[in-house]
Design a protein around this motif. Structure first.
Motif, PDB file in Angstrom:
ATOM      1  N   ASN A  48       0.840  -1.204   0.000  1.00 14.12           N
ATOM      2  CA  ASN A  48       0.000   0.000   0.000  1.00 14.12           C
ATOM      3  C   ASN A  48       0.870   1.247   0.000  1.00 14.12           C
ATOM      4  O   ASN A  48       0.627   2.185  -0.768  1.00 14.12           O
ATOM      5  CB  ASN A  48      -0.935   0.023   1.216  1.00 14.12           C
ATOM      6  N   ASP A  49       1.874   1.260   0.873  1.00 11.57           N
ATOM      7  CA  ASP A  49       2.780   2.405   0.928  1.00 11.57           C
ATOM      8  C   ASP A  49       3.480   2.618  -0.413  1.00 11.57           C
ATOM      9  O   ASP A  49       3.608   3.750  -0.877  1.00 11.57           O
ATOM     10  CB  ASP A  49       3.832   2.207   2.018  1.00 11.57           C
ATOM     11  N   ALA A  50       3.933   1.543  -1.035  1.00 14.05           N
ATOM     12  CA  ALA A  50       4.615   1.659  -2.328  1.00 14.05           C
ATOM     13  C   ALA A  50       3.669   2.240  -3.378  1.00 14.05           C
ATOM     14  O   ALA A  50       4.074   3.075  -4.192  1.00 14.05           O
ATOM     15  CB  ALA A  50       5.139   0.295  -2.779  1.00 14.05           C
ATOM     16  N   GLY A  51       2.415   1.823  -3.349  1.00 17.80           N
ATOM     17  CA  GLY A  51       1.437   2.372  -4.288  1.00 17.80           C
ATOM     18  C   GLY A  51       1.180   3.845  -4.043  1.00 17.80           C
ATOM     19  O   GLY A  51       1.119   4.645  -4.989  1.00 17.80           O
ATOM     20  N   PHE A  52       1.036   4.218  -2.774  1.00 19.59           N
ATOM     21  CA  PHE A  52       0.835   5.633  -2.458  1.00 19.59           C
ATOM     22  C   PHE A  52       2.066   6.457  -2.827  1.00 19.59           C
ATOM     23  O   PHE A  52       1.952   7.580  -3.316  1.00 19.59           O
ATOM     24  CB  PHE A  52       0.485   5.825  -0.983  1.00 19.59           C
ATOM     25  N   TYR A  53       3.256   5.889  -2.616  1.00 16.81           N
ATOM     26  CA  TYR A  53       4.475   6.611  -2.978  1.00 16.81           C
ATOM     27  C   TYR A  53       4.575   6.767  -4.498  1.00 16.81           C
ATOM     28  O   TYR A  53       4.881   7.860  -4.989  1.00 16.81           O
ATOM     29  CB  TYR A  53       5.713   5.904  -2.412  1.00 16.81           C
ATOM     30  N   LEU A  54       4.304   5.712  -5.227  1.00 17.76           N
ATOM     31  CA  LEU A  54       4.288   5.790  -6.698  1.00 17.76           C
ATOM     32  C   LEU A  54       3.318   6.882  -7.145  1.00 17.76           C
ATOM     33  O   LEU A  54       3.652   7.714  -7.984  1.00 17.76           O
ATOM     34  CB  LEU A  54       3.902   4.437  -7.294  1.00 17.76           C
ATOM     35  N   GLY A  55       2.128   6.879  -6.581  1.00 28.69           N
ATOM     36  CA  GLY A  55       1.140   7.901  -6.926  1.00 28.69           C
ATOM     37  C   GLY A  55       1.626   9.296  -6.597  1.00 28.69           C
ATOM     38  O   GLY A  55       1.430  10.236  -7.371  1.00 28.69           O
ATOM     39  N   THR A  56       2.279   9.444  -5.462  1.00 24.26           N
ATOM     40  CA  THR A  56       2.807  10.748  -5.059  1.00 24.26           C
ATOM     41  C   THR A  56       3.841  11.248  -6.058  1.00 24.26           C
ATOM     42  O   THR A  56       3.810  12.411  -6.464  1.00 24.26           O
ATOM     43  CB  THR A  56       3.430  10.650  -3.647  1.00 24.26           C
ATOM     44  N   VAL A  57       4.749  10.370  -6.473  1.00 25.53           N
ATOM     45  CA  VAL A  57       5.769  10.762  -7.448  1.00 25.53           C
ATOM     46  C   VAL A  57       5.110  11.157  -8.767  1.00 25.53           C
ATOM     47  O   VAL A  57       5.472  12.179  -9.374  1.00 25.53           O
ATOM     48  CB  VAL A  57       6.807   9.636  -7.658  1.00 25.53           C
ATOM     49  N   ILE A  58       4.115  10.403  -9.210  1.00 28.11           N
ATOM     50  CA  ILE A  58       3.418  10.724 -10.459  1.00 28.11           C
ATOM     51  C   ILE A  58       2.732  12.084 -10.349  1.00 28.11           C
ATOM     52  O   ILE A  58       2.877  12.943 -11.229  1.00 28.11           O
ATOM     53  CB  ILE A  58       2.406   9.615 -10.819  1.00 28.11           C
ATOM     54  N   VAL A  59       1.991  12.309  -9.271  1.00 28.52           N
ATOM     55  CA  VAL A  59       1.258  13.571  -9.106  1.00 28.52           C
ATOM     56  C   VAL A  59       2.216  14.760  -9.050  1.00 28.52           C
ATOM     57  O   VAL A  59       1.940  15.820  -9.625  1.00 28.52           O
ATOM     58  CB  VAL A  59       0.365  13.517  -7.846  1.00 28.52           C
ATOM     59  N   ARG A  60       3.339  14.589  -8.387  1.00 28.80           N
ATOM     60  CA  ARG A  60       4.269  15.714  -8.229  1.00 28.80           C
ATOM     61  C   ARG A  60       5.135  15.969  -9.456  1.00 28.80           C
ATOM     62  O   ARG A  60       5.717  17.042  -9.569  1.00 28.80           O
ATOM     63  CB  ARG A  60       5.142  15.497  -7.007  1.00 28.80           C
ATOM     64  N   SER A  61       5.235  14.998 -10.353  1.00 33.37           N
ATOM     65  CA  SER A  61       6.150  15.198 -11.481  1.00 33.37           C
ATOM     66  C   SER A  61       5.487  15.203 -12.854  1.00 33.37           C
ATOM     67  O   SER A  61       6.121  15.628 -13.816  1.00 33.37           O
ATOM     68  CB  SER A  61       7.268  14.153 -11.448  1.00 33.37           C
ATOM     69  N   LEU A  62       4.245  14.754 -12.964  1.00 31.14           N
ATOM     70  CA  LEU A  62       3.573  14.751 -14.264  1.00 31.14           C
ATOM     71  C   LEU A  62       2.457  15.794 -14.267  1.00 31.14           C
ATOM     72  O   LEU A  62       1.492  15.674 -13.500  1.00 31.14           O
ATOM     73  CB  LEU A  62       2.993  13.370 -14.587  1.00 31.14           C
ATOM     74  N   PRO A  63       2.571  16.813 -15.107  1.00 34.31           N
ATOM     75  CA  PRO A  63       1.541  17.853 -15.158  1.00 34.31           C
ATOM     76  C   PRO A  63       0.151  17.267 -15.444  1.00 34.31           C
ATOM     77  O   PRO A  63      -0.006  16.391 -16.285  1.00 34.31           O
ATOM     78  CB  PRO A  63       1.988  18.755 -16.314  1.00 34.31           C
ATOM     79  N   GLY A  64      -0.824  17.742 -14.698  1.00 30.30           N
ATOM     80  CA  GLY A  64      -2.207  17.322 -14.904  1.00 30.30           C
ATOM     81  C   GLY A  64      -2.602  16.046 -14.200  1.00 30.30           C
ATOM     82  O   GLY A  64      -3.771  15.660 -14.230  1.00 30.30           O
ATOM     83  N   ALA A  65      -1.661  15.364 -13.555  1.00 35.09           N
ATOM     84  CA  ALA A  65      -1.988  14.128 -12.826  1.00 35.09           C
ATOM     85  C   ALA A  65      -2.532  14.490 -11.454  1.00 35.09           C
ATOM     86  O   ALA A  65      -2.101  15.475 -10.844  1.00 35.09           O
ATOM     87  CB  ALA A  65      -0.753  13.244 -12.691  1.00 35.09           C
TER      88      ALA A  65
END
Length: 146
Positions: free
Chosen positions: A82-99
């Motif tokens: 779960n933590d790995a999924g939330f971390y992956l999501g966090t990286v995507i949201v912070r680095s990909l515009p519009g995510a």
């Protein structure tokens, strides 16, 4: 066993749970995103291996290189996943515009990309924690393709 009352109650409960998280996300998207980014168990595992998670795509590659010692503890795997999924999501949201984070009616948090495509990052994190596949950096690369 088919028990209509129970099925209706369970479905109602899941819908209410999803609605609550969706409302919280709508009211305070930054606060919910901050909560999702905590990932304390994953951060602890990474620190023990000498890795500080800085919420960048490079940190996903570094996580993929960790020895999966947590697999020795089957009770820890789902939490770490779960933590790995939330971390992956966090990286995507912070680095990909519009995510951004979205919530399915079931209450499952997912990432919606600018293209409209939705990614179940929690499922990816669980799979990574259990088997090492897909690699977190690979999941990020696929998300960055649009």
């Amino acid at each position: 066993m088919n028990i209509p009352f129970l099925a209706n109650w369970l479905n109602r409960h899941e819908t209410e749970q999803g609605a609550g998280l969706a409302a919280a996300l709508a009211d305070d998207p930054e606060g919910v995103a901050e909560l999702f980014s905590e990932c304390e168990m994953l951060r602890s595992q990474a620190r023990a291996a000498g890795l500080e998670l800085d919420q960048t795509p490079a940190s996903l590659e570094a996580l993929d290189q960790l020895m999966p010692r947590w697999r020795r503890d089957p009770e820890a795997v789902p939490w770490l996943g779960n933590d790995a999924g939330f971390y992956l999501g966090t990286v995507i949201v912070r680095s990909l515009p519009g995510a951004g984070w979205q919530v399915w009616p079931s209450g499952q948090p997912v990432i919606r990309l600018a293209s409209g495509r939705e990614l179940n990052v929690i499922e990816s994190g669980l799979s990574w924690a259990m088997t090492g596949s897909p690699e977190l950096s690979q999941a990020y690369a696929e998300a960055s393709e649009g």
